[in-house]
Design a protein around this motif. Structure first.
Motif, short mmCIF file in Angstrom:
data_model
loop_
_atom_site.label_atom_id
_atom_site.label_comp_id
_atom_site.label_asym_id
_atom_site.label_seq_id
_atom_site.Cartn_x
_atom_site.Cartn_y
_atom_site.Cartn_z
N PRO A 172 -43.64 -1.86 21.74
CA PRO A 172 -45.04 -2.12 22.50
C PRO A 172 -45.38 -2.73 23.73
O PRO A 172 -44.47 -4.15 23.23
N TYR A 174 -46.53 -5.14 27.00
CA TYR A 174 -48.09 -6.30 27.14
C TYR A 174 -47.71 -7.38 28.82
O TYR A 174 -46.29 -7.42 28.76
N ARG A 199 -50.12 -2.10 26.15
CA ARG A 199 -51.39 -2.15 25.89
C ARG A 199 -52.24 -2.64 26.19
O ARG A 199 -53.46 -2.16 25.88
N LYS A 200 -51.69 -3.81 26.47
CA LYS A 200 -52.90 -4.65 27.88
C LYS A 200 -51.89 -4.96 28.93
O LYS A 200 -50.79 -5.56 28.74
N GLU A 228 -51.71 -7.13 17.49
CA GLU A 228 -51.40 -5.74 17.37
C GLU A 228 -50.80 -5.36 16.97
O GLU A 228 -50.32 -3.93 16.73
#
Length: 231
Positions: A172, A174, A199-200, A228
């Motif tokens: 994941p 960011y 994810r962001k 998260e």
């Protein structure tokens, strides 16, 4: 939120671990008490990735890797360790397989590209008289002076070192874009962020040194990633 992960901060070119000082203080204030900042030699991607892996391997439990600038290359290369739960890129390079920071910069040259000069030993420096305008124009003159004088120059060959297997393809991720970045073109940051499908993504009206000029917002993204990706 489950137990907070250990956060390992990875600096980029022309800086050291102390560039994270404001982020460290803010993360500690938020209850992150397991913090480490790697001091990379900036001699090659292999050396820097190995230094980062050694620090991660000293940690028991989950690790969130955070990279600024060239530190993004390092976490991309070193982030495949099993206890790394996520990657956070702060105005950072995020190369794909076979890409280098030099190649990415040449494809979309940043505004301050010409202010990088080599010395006789093969190290690359940002001209001191241009450092504030190039790297951290949204910091005070005094802060910029300290960064300019204490800058840690990389070996020029490091710009050509390529990533083998990008960790962001499996972990994941960011990304924080600095819209006033003069060391990595903001559109290059957007391009690298988009292809990793983070994810962001957060855009800040900030210089390349967003970790120093916008530490609250940078920590907001790190805290989100920690929450998260908690195991």
């Amino acid at each position: 939120m489950a137990d907070k992960p250990t956060i390992v901060l990875v600096h980029g070119f022309w800086g050291g671990a102390a560039h994270w000082s404001k982020v460290i203080v803010e993360l500690h204030r938020r209850g992150f008490d397991r913090l480490h900042a790697v001091e990379n030699p900036l001699t090659s991607l292999a050396d820097d990735a190995e230094r980062t892996r050694k620090m991660v391997n000293q940690v028991a439990g989950p690790v969130l890797l955070v990279g600024h600038s060239y530190g993004g290359v390092v976490i991309t290369e070193a982030g495949d360790l099993p206890n790394v739960t996520g990657l956070v890129y702060i105005a950072a390079f995020a190369p794909d397989t076979g890409e280098s920071p030099g190649k990415l910069s040449q494809e979309m040259p940043p505004a301050a590209f010409d202010n990088i000069v080599p010395d006789s030993d093969g190290y690359l420096w940002i001209r001191q008289d241009a450092f504030h305008d190039s790297f951290d124009q949204d910091l005070s003159q005094e802060e910029a002076l300290v960064m300019a004088v204490t800058q840690k120059a990389p070996l020029g060959s490091t710009f050509g070192d390529t990533v083998t297997a990008p960790a962001w393809r499996a972990k994941p991720s960011y990304y924080q874009v600095s819209t006033q970045d003069r060391m990595i073109h903001p559109d290059n940051e957007r391009r690298m962020a988009a292809r990793m499908n983070p994810r962001k993504t957060v855009e800040l009206d900030a210089s390349h040194a967003s970790l120093a000029s916008r530490p609250i917002e940078v920590c907001d993204l790190i805290e989100l990633a920690a929450r998260e990706t908690a195991l």
